[in-house]
Design a protein around this motif. Structure first.
Motif, PDB file in Angstrom:
ATOM      1  N   PHE A   1       0.836  -1.190   0.000  1.00 28.42           N
ATOM      2  CA  PHE A   1       0.000   0.000   0.000  1.00 28.42           C
ATOM      3  C   PHE A   1       0.878   1.249   0.000  1.00 28.42           C
ATOM      4  O   PHE A   1       2.068   1.196   0.288  1.00 28.42           O
ATOM      5  N   VAL A   2       0.271   2.364  -0.367  1.00 25.79           N
ATOM      6  CA  VAL A   2       0.934   3.662  -0.348  1.00 25.79           C
ATOM      7  C   VAL A   2       0.384   4.451   0.831  1.00 25.79           C
ATOM      8  O   VAL A   2      -0.830   4.652   0.943  1.00 25.79           O
ATOM      9  N   CYS A   3       1.257   4.896   1.723  1.00 23.70           N
ATOM     10  CA  CYS A   3       0.829   5.573   2.952  1.00 23.70           C
ATOM     11  C   CYS A   3       0.368   7.007   2.663  1.00 23.70           C
ATOM     12  O   CYS A   3       1.005   7.737   1.901  1.00 23.70           O
ATOM     13  N   SER A   4      -0.735   7.383   3.296  1.00 25.55           N
ATOM     14  CA  SER A   4      -1.247   8.750   3.167  1.00 25.55           C
ATOM     15  C   SER A   4      -1.467   9.362   4.546  1.00 25.55           C
ATOM     16  O   SER A   4      -2.420  10.107   4.756  1.00 25.55           O
ATOM     17  N   CYS A   5      -0.581   9.025   5.491  1.00 25.93           N
ATOM     18  CA  CYS A   5      -0.688   9.570   6.841  1.00 25.93           C
ATOM     19  C   CYS A   5      -0.321  11.056   6.824  1.00 25.93           C
ATOM     20  O   CYS A   5       0.214  11.568   5.831  1.00 25.93           O
ATOM     21  N   PRO A   6      -0.590  11.788   7.911  1.00 30.12           N
ATOM     22  CA  PRO A   6      -0.292  13.227   7.935  1.00 30.12           C
ATOM     23  C   PRO A   6       1.166  13.561   7.605  1.00 30.12           C
ATOM     24  O   PRO A   6       1.439  14.541   6.904  1.00 30.12           O
ATOM     25  N   LYS A   7       2.105  12.744   8.070  1.00 27.12           N
ATOM     26  CA  LYS A   7       3.516  13.012   7.785  1.00 27.12           C
ATOM     27  C   LYS A   7       3.801  12.864   6.300  1.00 27.12           C
ATOM     28  O   LYS A   7       4.500  13.698   5.708  1.00 27.12           O
ATOM     29  N   CYS A   8       3.269  11.824   5.686  1.00 26.72           N
ATOM     30  CA  CYS A   8       3.512  11.615   4.257  1.00 26.72           C
ATOM     31  C   CYS A   8       2.856  12.702   3.411  1.00 26.72           C
ATOM     32  O   CYS A   8       3.425  13.147   2.406  1.00 26.72           O
ATOM     33  N   LEU A   9       1.677  13.141   3.807  1.00 31.99           N
ATOM     34  CA  LEU A   9       1.005  14.216   3.065  1.00 31.99           C
ATOM     35  C   LEU A   9       1.775  15.529   3.194  1.00 31.99           C
ATOM     36  O   LEU A   9       1.899  16.292   2.229  1.00 31.99           O
ATOM     37  N   ALA A  10       2.329  15.777   4.390  1.00 32.99           N
ATOM     38  CA  ALA A  10       3.081  17.010   4.599  1.00 32.99           C
ATOM     39  C   ALA A  10       4.381  17.025   3.806  1.00 32.99           C
ATOM     40  O   ALA A  10       4.891  18.095   3.458  1.00 32.99           O
ATOM     41  N   GLU A  11       4.910  15.828   3.511  1.00 40.86           N
ATOM     42  CA  GLU A  11       6.182  15.728   2.784  1.00 40.86           C
ATOM     43  C   GLU A  11       5.978  15.390   1.316  1.00 40.86           C
ATOM     44  O   GLU A  11       6.917  14.998   0.622  1.00 40.86           O
ATOM     45  N   ALA A  12       4.755  15.573   0.812  1.00 44.00           N
ATOM     46  CA  ALA A  12       4.431  15.169  -0.557  1.00 44.00           C
ATOM     47  C   ALA A  12       5.262  15.883  -1.610  1.00 44.00           C
ATOM     48  O   ALA A  12       5.496  15.342  -2.700  1.00 44.00           O
ATOM     49  N   ASP A  13       5.726  17.090  -1.324  1.00 47.27           N
ATOM     50  CA  ASP A  13       6.489  17.855  -2.311  1.00 47.27           C
ATOM     51  C   ASP A  13       7.987  17.584  -2.255  1.00 47.27           C
ATOM     52  O   ASP A  13       8.750  18.160  -3.033  1.00 47.27           O
ATOM     53  N   GLU A  14       8.420  16.710  -1.350  1.00 47.84           N
ATOM     54  CA  GLU A  14       9.845  16.395  -1.261  1.00 47.84           C
ATOM     55  C   GLU A  14      10.271  15.564  -2.467  1.00 47.84           C
ATOM     56  O   GLU A  14       9.451  14.846  -3.059  1.00 47.84           O
ATOM     57  N   PRO A  15      11.538  15.636  -2.849  1.00 45.07           N
ATOM     58  CA  PRO A  15      12.009  14.829  -3.985  1.00 45.07           C
ATOM     59  C   PRO A  15      11.899  13.343  -3.691  1.00 45.07           C
ATOM     60  O   PRO A  15      11.907  12.921  -2.533  1.00 45.07           O
ATOM     61  N   ASN A  16      11.800  12.553  -4.733  1.00 47.13           N
ATOM     62  CA  ASN A  16      11.596  11.121  -4.578  1.00 47.13           C
ATOM     63  C   ASN A  16      12.769  10.407  -3.931  1.00 47.13           C
ATOM     64  O   ASN A  16      12.588   9.381  -3.274  1.00 47.13           O
ATOM     65  N   VAL A  17      13.986  10.886  -4.132  1.00 51.60           N
ATOM     66  CA  VAL A  17      15.150  10.234  -3.529  1.00 51.60           C
ATOM     67  C   VAL A  17      15.919  11.264  -2.730  1.00 51.60           C
ATOM     68  O   VAL A  17      15.935  12.451  -3.054  1.00 51.60           O
ATOM     69  N   THR A  18      16.582  10.808  -1.686  1.00 57.39           N
ATOM     70  CA  THR A  18      17.333  11.713  -0.828  1.00 57.39           C
ATOM     71  C   THR A  18      18.821  11.426  -0.831  1.00 57.39           C
ATOM     72  O   THR A  18      19.586  12.127  -0.213  1.00 57.39           O
ATOM     73  N   SER A  19      19.243  10.374  -1.524  1.00 55.82           N
ATOM     74  CA  SER A  19      20.667  10.071  -1.596  1.00 55.82           C
ATOM     75  C   SER A  19      20.940   9.214  -2.817  1.00 55.82           C
ATOM     76  O   SER A  19      20.044   8.609  -3.386  1.00 55.82           O
ATOM     77  N   GLU A  20      22.194   9.181  -3.256  1.00 62.23           N
ATOM     78  CA  GLU A  20      22.570   8.354  -4.393  1.00 62.23           C
ATOM     79  C   GLU A  20      22.313   6.883  -4.098  1.00 62.23           C
ATOM     80  O   GLU A  20      21.909   6.121  -4.974  1.00 62.23           O
ATOM     81  N   GLU A  21      22.530   6.485  -2.849  1.00 60.26           N
ATOM     82  CA  GLU A  21      22.324   5.096  -2.470  1.00 60.26           C
ATOM     83  C   GLU A  21      20.872   4.681  -2.662  1.00 60.26           C
ATOM     84  O   GLU A  21      20.574   3.627  -3.226  1.00 60.26           O
ATOM     85  N   GLU A  22      19.930   5.539  -2.232  1.00 58.53           N
ATOM     86  CA  GLU A  22      18.523   5.230  -2.399  1.00 58.53           C
ATOM     87  C   GLU A  22      18.141   5.211  -3.868  1.00 58.53           C
ATOM     88  O   GLU A  22      17.343   4.394  -4.309  1.00 58.53           O
ATOM     89  N   GLU A  23      18.732   6.106  -4.647  1.00 56.27           N
ATOM     90  CA  GLU A  23      18.441   6.147  -6.083  1.00 56.27           C
ATOM     91  C   GLU A  23      18.911   4.860  -6.748  1.00 56.27           C
ATOM     92  O   GLU A  23      18.210   4.297  -7.589  1.00 56.27           O
TER      93      GLU A  23
END
Length: 382
Positions: free
Chosen positions: A339-361
């Protein structure tokens, strides 16, 4: 779609949970299914409910590697000192304050037919009444050709450690389906346990439904006599010098265990819980689960004040995972809970980039799963 746990096992609800009157199960939406809600104020630190699982079992690899637990309630059967000796690989390891160990070996009993061990008469009788009469292999306990042993070996062959009731367990269940092993497990499951009155569970679709039920609703259970001993040591009133020495001893003990055993400290298994299965996920949970009685009794405790009408949410992620980026959290939840989480924290961070590090990418490229994969929202019904 499989039936929900509450529907499939509704006949057990009356005995499964010891809930306060402060909670009720409500339908949330077609996407999320059911949720658990407070009906009155629940204060921070309060135990919301204590629940007995409908069924629980120790992980097969965990048992194979001599993590000795009650076959019914998963209570650790080793004395704390025995536990420390095995985990450190030091047969001469001695623990101070042995009187703090709560394990009562004089109460342990075994099944007279297959010798499987229980922590008490109560657990032996409860197991026999609930399921063990059907599952007891009798003198064939160690016979590799017995249907149940063949089923367990087939499971271990496609389900390697680390085992958990949530992340890795579900991941390996999905992998089993993808690799075509589910039909083999269904055939062995049918050979071992077929019952005409339950025939729908033994069909390919029915067995797949049971598989999904366990995978998406299973709750990990961990018990440890050594952990109980450490908590008891923490509660001792000692002189400063004695406290410093005991803390240093325990710190070194855990270092020795890490060097010898790694992260596998506990007797581990999983259980299916009616009320807990209705608790939806949030990356900012207002409740948490624990097993303070060192058996399969699950406690749900409030992390903050919960108002009447507010949904009670737990987290399917550990503390470290919850601190990662929205993208990383979604990746874990998508792969292991579908599932895809839609909790308050995830909604508040919706505009953040999809990856935060080269490792995650790099990890995302290896998986080949896009962030906007067509997945449903969280489901507590499967």
């Amino acid at each position: 779609m499989a039936a929900s746990m509450c529907d499939v096992f509704s006949f057990c609800v009356g005995v499964a949970g010891r809930a306060r009157v402060a909670v009720e199960v409500r339908f949330v939406s077609s996407a999320k299914g059911k949720g658990l809600f407070a009906t009155q104020l629940i204060q921070k630190g309060e135990t919301i409910f204590v629940e007995r699982p409908l069924v629980a079992a120790q992980f097969l690899w965990n048992a194979l590697y001599r993590y000795r637990a009650c076959d019914h309630c998963l209570r650790a059967l080793e004395k704390a000192e025995e536990n420390a000796q095995r985990l450190t690989g030091k047969p001469g390891q001695v623990l101070p304050h042995p009187e703090l160990c709560t394990v009562r070996k004089d109460l342990h009993q075994s099944c007279p037919h297959c010798q499987v061990m229980y922590c008490s008469t109560e657990c032996r009788v409860a197991a026999a009444e609930q399921y063990h009469q059907v599952l007891c292999p009798g003198p064939s306990q160690d016979d590799p050709l017995h249907p149940l042993n063949k089923l367990q070996e087939a499971w271990r062959s496609v389900h390697y450690p680390p085992e958990t009731a949530s992340i890795m367990l579900m991941a390996r269940m999905v992998a089993t389906v993808k690799q075509g092993q589910l039909e083999l497990l269904r055939r062995l499951f049918t050979e071992a346990l077929y019952e005409e009155a339950l025939s729908q569970w033994f069909t390919p679709d029915g067995f797949r439904s049971l598989f999904a039920l366990v995978g998406t609703n299973g709750q990990g259970i961990g018990t440890s006599s050594l952990s109980q001993w450490v908590h008891a040591c923490d509660a001792l009133e000692l002189k400063p010098q004695d406290r410093e020495q005991l803390d240093a001893f325990i710190d070194q003990l855990y270092k020795d265990i890490e060097a010898a055993t790694g992260e596998f400290l506990n007797c581990e298994g999983s259980g299916l819980f009616v009320l807990q299965s209705c608790c939806n996920h949030s990356c900012v949970p207002n409740a948490e689960t624990s097993f303070p009685e060192n058996n399969f009794l699950l406690h749900v405790t409030a992390l903050e004040d919960i108002k009447p009408g507010e949904e009670i949410c737990i987290s399917y992620l550990d503390c470290c995972q919850r601190e990662r980026s929205r993208h990383s959290r979604h990746k874990i939840l998508r792969e292991n809970y579908l599932f895809v989480c839609s909790c308050p924290k995830c909604l508040a961070e919706a505009d953040e980039p999809n990856v935060t590090s080269e490792e995650e990418e790099d990890e995302e490229e290896e998986e080949g799963e896009p962030e906007d994969a067509e997945l449903g929202d969280e489901m507590t019904d499967v």
